[in-house]
Scaffold this active site. Structure first.
Site, PDB file in Angstrom:
ATOM      1  N   HIS A   1      19.029  72.194  65.634  1.00 48.10           N
ATOM      2  CA  HIS A   1      18.452  71.734  66.761  1.00 48.10           C
ATOM      3  C   HIS A   1      17.864  72.911  67.316  1.00 48.10           C
ATOM      4  CE1 HIS A   1      19.971  67.393  67.642  1.00 48.10           C
ATOM      5  NE2 HIS A   1      19.718  67.646  66.416  1.00 48.10           N
TER       6      HIS A   1
ATOM      7  N   TYR B   1      20.058  65.526  78.057  1.00 52.50           N
ATOM      8  CA  TYR B   1      20.677  65.450  79.278  1.00 52.50           C
ATOM      9  C   TYR B   1      20.121  64.657  80.380  1.00 52.50           C
ATOM     10  CZ  TYR B   1      23.778  68.931  76.564  1.00 52.50           C
ATOM     11  OH  TYR B   1      24.768  69.252  75.644  1.00 52.50           O
TER      12      TYR B   1
ATOM     13  N   PRO C   1      32.978  69.078  78.644  1.00 48.44           N
ATOM     14  CA  PRO C   1      32.070  69.071  77.440  1.00 48.44           C
ATOM     15  C   PRO C   1      30.674  69.235  77.723  1.00 48.44           C
ATOM     16  CG  PRO C   1      32.795  66.788  78.012  1.00 48.44           C
ATOM     17  CD  PRO C   1      33.600  67.796  79.102  1.00 48.44           C
TER      18      PRO C   1
ATOM     19  N   LYS D   1      30.808  73.814  74.805  1.00 47.54           N
ATOM     20  CA  LYS D   1      31.484  75.109  74.428  1.00 47.54           C
ATOM     21  C   LYS D   1      32.786  75.223  74.139  1.00 47.54           C
ATOM     22  CE  LYS D   1      28.029  77.591  75.364  1.00 47.54           C
ATOM     23  NZ  LYS D   1      27.376  77.028  74.673  1.00 47.54           N
TER      24      LYS D   1
ATOM     25  N   TYR E   1      23.542  78.259  76.038  1.00 47.80           N
ATOM     26  CA  TYR E   1      23.816  77.126  75.279  1.00 47.80           C
ATOM     27  C   TYR E   1      23.973  77.695  73.943  1.00 47.80           C
ATOM     28  CZ  TYR E   1      23.461  72.276  74.186  1.00 47.80           C
ATOM     29  OH  TYR E   1      23.869  70.881  73.661  1.00 47.80           O
TER      30      TYR E   1
END
Length: 399
Positions: A72, A206, A298, A302, A390
């Site tokens: 991704h 998200y 979550p 991480k 990220y």
């Protein structure tokens, strides 16, 4: 039994550490209290940072990941019925993430360990960890007492590594008098589902909504993984399949022709949201890694990646000690890892509080959340900060 490194816990952290040590010529024994089937089906994270992907490739554990994993190059933030894409390679100099379920990573590592690694004992329950202080008796070797095949046994080793999670026994080997615990709990949980339906998106979504947070993720090209923010104490049985899909539809709604595809839900679970760190991550000859030392909510993806970072640092330190006799890297293990741990804790806290709706937050706080999300969408500097965190910040120790 005798070995150099006794590893308690056969999850991704313990298995990867054993693999790294085997490749460096350092012997180890892994003790896992569950059976193989349970370990291989234990549902956890599925987003691998660039550094985690690189580590799996370097130790020969990436063949199936490279074939079946989904690379991704970004995520989508949704709020106010608008989508905003964060382009990882453009913002980080080419870094990306891999979606590959922890269950599959564990299967790969177990197969490698059983094929050519050191002993991996399933249904081996650690009962106690002894002689962990430097200069203690019995020649200074620590030992793990464990139960296996109906008998109590002893594993003598030079060091013990606890990869057995928050509730494992290794953490208790660090005396309370020298341990500091830092913790934050959140007033909401995640209701997670697995559904037999191809993902409705190419990258993770998200979503911030007045109704609460939602996340659209995936496990494969045919299985979707989705989450809803729910109150603490929620019973998954109280949520019918229809109710779940309706709520996901409402929270993921966006102007345009995007549609959430529905399918048969075959798993439901509730995950509390929690941040926790223990310091130090080492006492005497006991080293803690992964969830035995820290837990993150979550939202920032991480947890698994921090565990991988820990064992990469530790494997390098143990190999350096075996080859040179120097304990310098072992002595700095805790401080080295905690730099990355606290960075990940802060990022996970930021992602959680920016995207979730606190049941008691004021309209003022809600407007601050939206302001922060607009800042990320409108500012290259703000979106770069998110992308670097990220994908895994380069320069922090991982290997």
């Amino acid at each position: 039994m005798r070995t150099t490194v006794g590893i308690i816990g056969g999850g991704p952290a313990g298995l990867l550490l054993a693999r790294l040590l085997h490749r460096a010529g350092v012997d180890s024994v892994v003790l896992e209290n569950r059976d193989r089937s349970y370990v291989e089906q234990r549902q956890r994270a599925g987003v691998l940072e660039q550094g985690t992907v690189d580590a799996l490739r370097a130790c020969g554990a990436s063949e199936r990941m490279d074939r079946e994993g989904m690379e991704h190059h970004g995520i989508e933030l949704r709020f106010d019925r608008q989508g905003h894409r964060i382009d990882f390679p453009q913002l980080t100099g080419g870094r990306s993430v891999m979606v590959y379920a922890q269950t599959e990573m564990v299967k790969d590592l177990i197969a490698l360990q059983l094929a050519d690694g050191g002993p991996l004992l399933f249904e081996a329950e650690a009962l106690s960890v002894e002689n962990v202080e430097e200069g203690s008796g019995d020649g200074g070797r620590p030992r793990i007492r464990f139960s296996h095949e109906g008998r109590e046994k002893t594993l003598e080793c030079d060091v013990v590594v606890g990869c057995d999670g928050f509730h494992g026994i290794a953490r208790t080997a660090v005396p309370a008098a020298v341990r500091r615990d830092f913790e934050r709990t959140y007033p909401y949980s995640w209701l997670g589902i697995l559904a037999d339906v191809p993902p409705s998106c190419e990258e993770l979504i998200y979503a911030h909504s007045p109704r609460g947070f939602a996340l659209h993720s995936m496990r494969s090209e045919t299985v979707s993984r989705l989450y809803l923010q729910v109150p603490n104490g929620t019973d998954p049985a109280d949520w019918s399949d229809e109710r779940i899909w309706e709520e996901l539809d409402a929270r993921l709604a966006v102007d345009g022709d995007w549609k959430l595809e529905r399918g048969q839900i075959f798993a439901k679970s509730v995950t509390p949201m929690r941040s926790w760190v223990t310091e130090p991550m080492r006492h005497g000859r006991v080293f803690l890694a992964g969830d035995a030392a820290h837990i993150v909510p979550p939202t920032g993806a991480k947890g698994l990646n921090l565990a991988v970072s820990d064992v990469i640092v530790l494997a390098r330190a143990l190999t350096h000690w075996q080859q040179t006799g120097s304990r310098e890297l072992l002595d700095s293990y805790s401080d080295t890892c905690l730099r990355r741990v606290w960075r990940a804790e802060h990022f996970s806290y930021f992602m959680t509080t920016a995207l979730h709706t606190d049941p008691e937050q004021s309209p003022f706080d809600s407007r601050l959340q939206l302001s922060q999300l607009h800042r990320i969408a409108d500012s290259r500097a703000a979106s770069t900060e998110l992308a670097e965190n990220y994908t895994g910040i380069p320069g922090l120790p991982i290997g």
